[in-house]
Design an enzyme around this catalytic site. Structure first.
Site, mmCIF file in Angstrom:
data_model
loop_
_atom_site.group_PDB
_atom_site.id
_atom_site.type_symbol
_atom_site.label_atom_id
_atom_site.label_comp_id
_atom_site.label_asym_id
_atom_site.label_seq_id
_atom_site.Cartn_x
_atom_site.Cartn_y
_atom_site.Cartn_z
ATOM 1 N N ASP A 7 0.861 -1.186 0.000
ATOM 2 C CA ASP A 7 0.000 0.000 0.000
ATOM 3 C C ASP A 7 0.893 1.230 0.000
ATOM 4 O O ASP A 7 1.500 1.576 1.018
ATOM 5 C CB ASP A 7 -0.906 -0.012 1.239
ATOM 6 C CG ASP A 7 -1.660 1.299 1.438
ATOM 7 O OD1 ASP A 7 -1.820 2.046 0.460
ATOM 8 O OD2 ASP A 7 -2.095 1.554 2.585
ATOM 9 N N GLY A 9 0.902 4.963 -0.132
ATOM 10 C CA GLY A 9 0.065 6.144 0.024
ATOM 11 C C GLY A 9 0.822 7.419 -0.266
ATOM 12 O O GLY A 9 1.968 7.401 -0.727
ATOM 13 N N SER A 11 1.857 9.558 1.970
ATOM 14 C CA SER A 11 2.871 9.866 2.978
ATOM 15 C C SER A 11 3.444 8.636 3.677
ATOM 16 O O SER A 11 4.451 8.750 4.371
ATOM 17 C CB SER A 11 2.295 10.815 4.038
ATOM 18 O OG SER A 11 1.146 10.256 4.635
ATOM 19 N N ARG A 12 2.827 7.471 3.491
ATOM 20 C CA ARG A 12 3.326 6.259 4.141
ATOM 21 C C ARG A 12 3.259 5.082 3.176
ATOM 22 O O ARG A 12 2.386 5.014 2.314
ATOM 23 C CB ARG A 12 2.517 5.932 5.406
ATOM 24 C CG ARG A 12 2.783 6.877 6.555
ATOM 25 C CD ARG A 12 1.888 6.615 7.736
ATOM 26 N NE ARG A 12 2.183 5.355 8.403
ATOM 27 C CZ ARG A 12 3.177 5.184 9.273
ATOM 28 N NH1 ARG A 12 3.984 6.177 9.574
ATOM 29 N NH2 ARG A 12 3.376 4.031 9.853
ATOM 30 N N PHE A 13 4.210 4.174 3.347
ATOM 31 C CA PHE A 13 4.300 2.972 2.532
ATOM 32 C C PHE A 13 4.180 1.779 3.475
ATOM 33 O O PHE A 13 4.991 1.615 4.382
ATOM 34 C CB PHE A 13 5.640 2.961 1.795
ATOM 35 C CG PHE A 13 5.869 1.742 0.937
ATOM 36 C CD1 PHE A 13 4.828 1.140 0.248
ATOM 37 C CD2 PHE A 13 7.136 1.210 0.801
ATOM 38 C CE1 PHE A 13 5.053 0.026 -0.547
ATOM 39 C CE2 PHE A 13 7.380 0.100 0.006
ATOM 40 C CZ PHE A 13 6.334 -0.488 -0.676
ATOM 41 N N TYR A 91 -19.991 6.172 -7.547
ATOM 42 C CA TYR A 91 -19.547 7.064 -8.607
ATOM 43 C C TYR A 91 -20.049 6.592 -9.972
ATOM 44 O O TYR A 91 -19.955 5.398 -10.297
ATOM 45 C CB TYR A 91 -18.027 7.126 -8.648
ATOM 46 C CG TYR A 91 -17.378 8.066 -7.660
ATOM 47 C CD1 TYR A 91 -17.974 8.371 -6.433
ATOM 48 C CD2 TYR A 91 -16.148 8.643 -7.943
ATOM 49 C CE1 TYR A 91 -17.357 9.216 -5.537
ATOM 50 C CE2 TYR A 91 -15.526 9.498 -7.041
ATOM 51 C CZ TYR A 91 -16.138 9.786 -5.845
ATOM 52 O OH TYR A 91 -15.534 10.624 -4.956
ATOM 53 N N ASP A 100 -7.516 3.760 -2.756
ATOM 54 C CA ASP A 100 -7.400 3.596 -1.300
ATOM 55 C C ASP A 100 -8.777 3.652 -0.649
ATOM 56 O O ASP A 100 -9.082 2.855 0.255
ATOM 57 C CB ASP A 100 -6.457 4.641 -0.716
ATOM 58 C CG ASP A 100 -6.804 6.073 -1.107
ATOM 59 O OD1 ASP A 100 -7.564 6.289 -2.063
ATOM 60 O OD2 ASP A 100 -6.288 7.000 -0.439
#
Length: 245
Positions: A7, A9, A11-13, A91, A100
């Site tokens: 994952d 993202g 700011s974080r992995f 959607y 995510d």
């Protein structure tokens, strides 16, 4: 050979081995605005299949994908679909829903209850889903961290971090923490209220993301899930063949 979940993202992995339909022990690295170091990337595991979700910048995504292709026999990239594993996306163009958010909904669907899924990362994301897995839509706003950074960028005398939450703060740092955290909490509370009116019952509140912990004391009843996106990615991996039909 083992299968792994990744994952990536904003700011974080995070990554974890895939055990059945659940992630195993999770490792998390902060990569920030800059690409992760070469040594960090070289430490990635090897295995049979890699299941990947990314909302990170294209350059970082491409760098990680290239390394995963070297380390795994197969690399599968998760994408948002109109329907998957009992979840139906609201959607009109499902691909416009961030992967995510989509994977967090897949994980939340395990509860088989109406849920409000809140992600607190770079953005604050809020998604409502009923007990039948029908996504009812959501919201995107700035996370408290980004609010603080934006204020600091426009007025450097306002600190970008620090302070404690108070209903009525008596210094600037506390007032900033209270205002930015409070803005996020207020949006979540309104979404819970409006969601309850729409669904006929108050949804369960699931919260995840690197910025979630400071908000938990302000949201009684919230359930914190540290790796909700990875949980959803595991479910995506298990249902992969059916999803690709």
């Amino acid at each position: 050979m083992s299968d792994w979940l990744f994952d990536l993202g904003n700011s974080r992995f995070k990554f974890a081995p895939l055990h059945g339909d659940q992630p195993g022990s999770v490792q998390a690295w902060a990569h920030g605005a800059e690409a992760m170091t070469t040594s960090a990337l070289q430490a990635l595991p090897r295995g049979g299949s890699a299941w990947v979700a990314s909302v990170a910048a294209p350059a970082l995504t491409a760098q990680v994908m290239a390394l995963l292709h070297e380390r795994f026999e197969q690399v599968h990239v998760a994408r948002t679909l109109a329907q998957c594993a009992g979840v139906s996306v609201a959607y009109a163009k499902p691909e416009k829903l961030g992967v995510d958010r989509f994977l967090a909904l897949l994980a939340a669907a395990r509860t088989r209850q109406p849920v409000l899924v809140v992600g607190v990362g770079t953005a604050l994301t809020i998604d409502l889903m009923d007990a039948d897995g029908q996504h009812r839509g959501g919201r995107i706003g700035a996370s408290p961290t980004v609010m603080r950074e934006a204020l600091h960028a426009r007025a450097v005398q306002l600190p970008a971090s620090g302070g404690d939450y108070a209903e009525f703060a008596n210094d600037t740092a506390d007032a900033l923490a209270s205002g930015c955290d409070g803005a996020a909490v207020a949006l979540v509370e309104r979404s819970l209220q409006q969601g309850a009116g729409l669904l006929g019952s108050t949804p369960e509140l699931l919260i995840h993301g690197g910025g979630a912990l400071p908000l938990l004391p302000l949201l009684p009843g919230a359930q914190y899930h540290a790796a909700l996106v990875l949980d959803g990615l595991a479910r995506w991996a298990v249902h992969h063949c059916a999803m690709e039909r």
